[in-house]
Design a protein around this motif. Sequence first.
Motif, PDB file in Angstrom:
ATOM      1  N   PRO A  86     115.226  97.726  23.049  1.00 58.28           N
ATOM      2  CA  PRO A  86     114.672  98.976  23.605  1.00 58.28           C
ATOM      3  C   PRO A  86     115.759 100.016  23.917  1.00 58.28           C
ATOM      4  O   PRO A  86     115.608 101.179  23.561  1.00 58.28           O
ATOM      5  CB  PRO A  86     113.969  98.520  24.881  1.00 58.28           C
ATOM      6  N   LEU A  87     116.858  99.592  24.534  1.00 52.97           N
ATOM      7  CA  LEU A  87     117.918 100.542  24.858  1.00 52.97           C
ATOM      8  C   LEU A  87     118.649 100.989  23.597  1.00 52.97           C
ATOM      9  O   LEU A  87     118.975 102.163  23.443  1.00 52.97           O
ATOM     10  CB  LEU A  87     118.904  99.950  25.873  1.00 52.97           C
ATOM     11  N   ARG A  88     118.877 100.089  22.663  1.00 54.34           N
ATOM     12  CA  ARG A  88     119.552 100.467  21.417  1.00 54.34           C
ATOM     13  C   ARG A  88     118.727 101.510  20.658  1.00 54.34           C
ATOM     14  O   ARG A  88     119.261 102.461  20.109  1.00 54.34           O
ATOM     15  CB  ARG A  88     119.804  99.250  20.540  1.00 54.34           C
ATOM     16  N   CYS A 105     129.976 112.627  21.901  1.00 54.44           N
ATOM     17  CA  CYS A 105     129.785 111.202  22.178  1.00 54.44           C
ATOM     18  C   CYS A 105     128.613 110.632  21.375  1.00 54.44           C
ATOM     19  O   CYS A 105     127.518 111.182  21.364  1.00 54.44           O
ATOM     20  CB  CYS A 105     129.524 111.003  23.664  1.00 54.44           C
ATOM     21  N   HIS A 106     128.883 109.519  20.680  1.00 53.04           N
ATOM     22  CA  HIS A 106     127.853 108.763  19.962  1.00 53.04           C
ATOM     23  C   HIS A 106     127.534 107.528  20.804  1.00 53.04           C
ATOM     24  O   HIS A 106     128.308 106.567  20.783  1.00 53.04           O
ATOM     25  CB  HIS A 106     128.364 108.307  18.595  1.00 53.04           C
ATOM     26  N   PRO A 107     126.441 107.518  21.537  1.00 50.04           N
ATOM     27  CA  PRO A 107     126.167 106.395  22.437  1.00 50.04           C
ATOM     28  C   PRO A 107     125.793 105.098  21.719  1.00 50.04           C
ATOM     29  O   PRO A 107     125.748 104.036  22.336  1.00 50.04           O
ATOM     30  CB  PRO A 107     124.991 106.902  23.283  1.00 50.04           C
ATOM     31  N   ALA A 139     121.048 106.250  30.816  1.00 54.54           N
ATOM     32  CA  ALA A 139     121.322 104.892  30.338  1.00 54.54           C
ATOM     33  C   ALA A 139     121.986 104.882  28.974  1.00 54.54           C
ATOM     34  O   ALA A 139     122.333 103.827  28.469  1.00 54.54           O
ATOM     35  CB  ALA A 139     120.007 104.110  30.277  1.00 54.54           C
ATOM     36  N   LEU A 140     122.183 106.056  28.391  1.00 53.46           N
ATOM     37  CA  LEU A 140     122.737 106.127  27.039  1.00 53.46           C
ATOM     38  C   LEU A 140     124.135 105.523  26.933  1.00 53.46           C
ATOM     39  O   LEU A 140     124.510 105.012  25.897  1.00 53.46           O
ATOM     40  CB  LEU A 140     122.813 107.585  26.575  1.00 53.46           C
ATOM     41  N   VAL A 141     124.934 105.638  27.964  1.00 53.13           N
ATOM     42  CA  VAL A 141     126.325 105.205  27.890  1.00 53.13           C
ATOM     43  C   VAL A 141     126.527 103.862  28.596  1.00 53.13           C
ATOM     44  O   VAL A 141     127.482 103.646  29.324  1.00 53.13           O
ATOM     45  CB  VAL A 141     127.288 106.287  28.417  1.00 53.13           C
ATOM     46  N   ARG A 142     125.619 102.959  28.351  1.00 50.07           N
ATOM     47  CA  ARG A 142     125.689 101.589  28.842  1.00 50.07           C
ATOM     48  C   ARG A 142     125.335 100.688  27.683  1.00 50.07           C
ATOM     49  O   ARG A 142     124.617 101.114  26.806  1.00 50.07           O
ATOM     50  CB  ARG A 142     124.654 101.364  29.953  1.00 50.07           C
TER      51      ARG A 142
END
Length: 152
Positions: A86-88, A105-107, A139-142
């Motif tokens: 889901p986050l990916r 930035c490419h998260p 949450a993009l950068v986690r």
Amino acid sequence: VIALEPEPFLRKAAELATSNSSIPIRIIEGSAESLPFPDASFDAAVIALVLCSINDPSLALAEIHRVLRPGGELRFYEHVASSTEPLRRYQRLASPLWQRAGGGCHPDRDSESLINSAGFTISEIDHFDFQPGPAFPIALVRPHILGIAHSR
């Protein structure tokens, strides 16, 4: 210590921040994709939250590998693509907009694989979730990785 910073405003800020250092630190202009140093000229390199925004992270890592002596150490701290779908998926969908809003930035980059593919052997790595705080709820950068790799 030699630090590379391509952006003029950030380079000036780094120069001011390091001006009272007890060890000599030289901040230079340059691109990670074309390091201005001879082969095998460094014992160690450090990257922190940069592979996401470098235009060609594979080339940048190849350059770091080139300037490190054999067995040289790469210390890294990066945010990476999530291992949960889901986050990916969210990172992948939001990436084009986030690149414009987040300084390129490419998260959704898989920095761990990029490091391995560039001729490094990861000897230590810690995968962890990090949320800078309520002022940064994205949450993009986690998640993040922190580790040590050696040039092969």
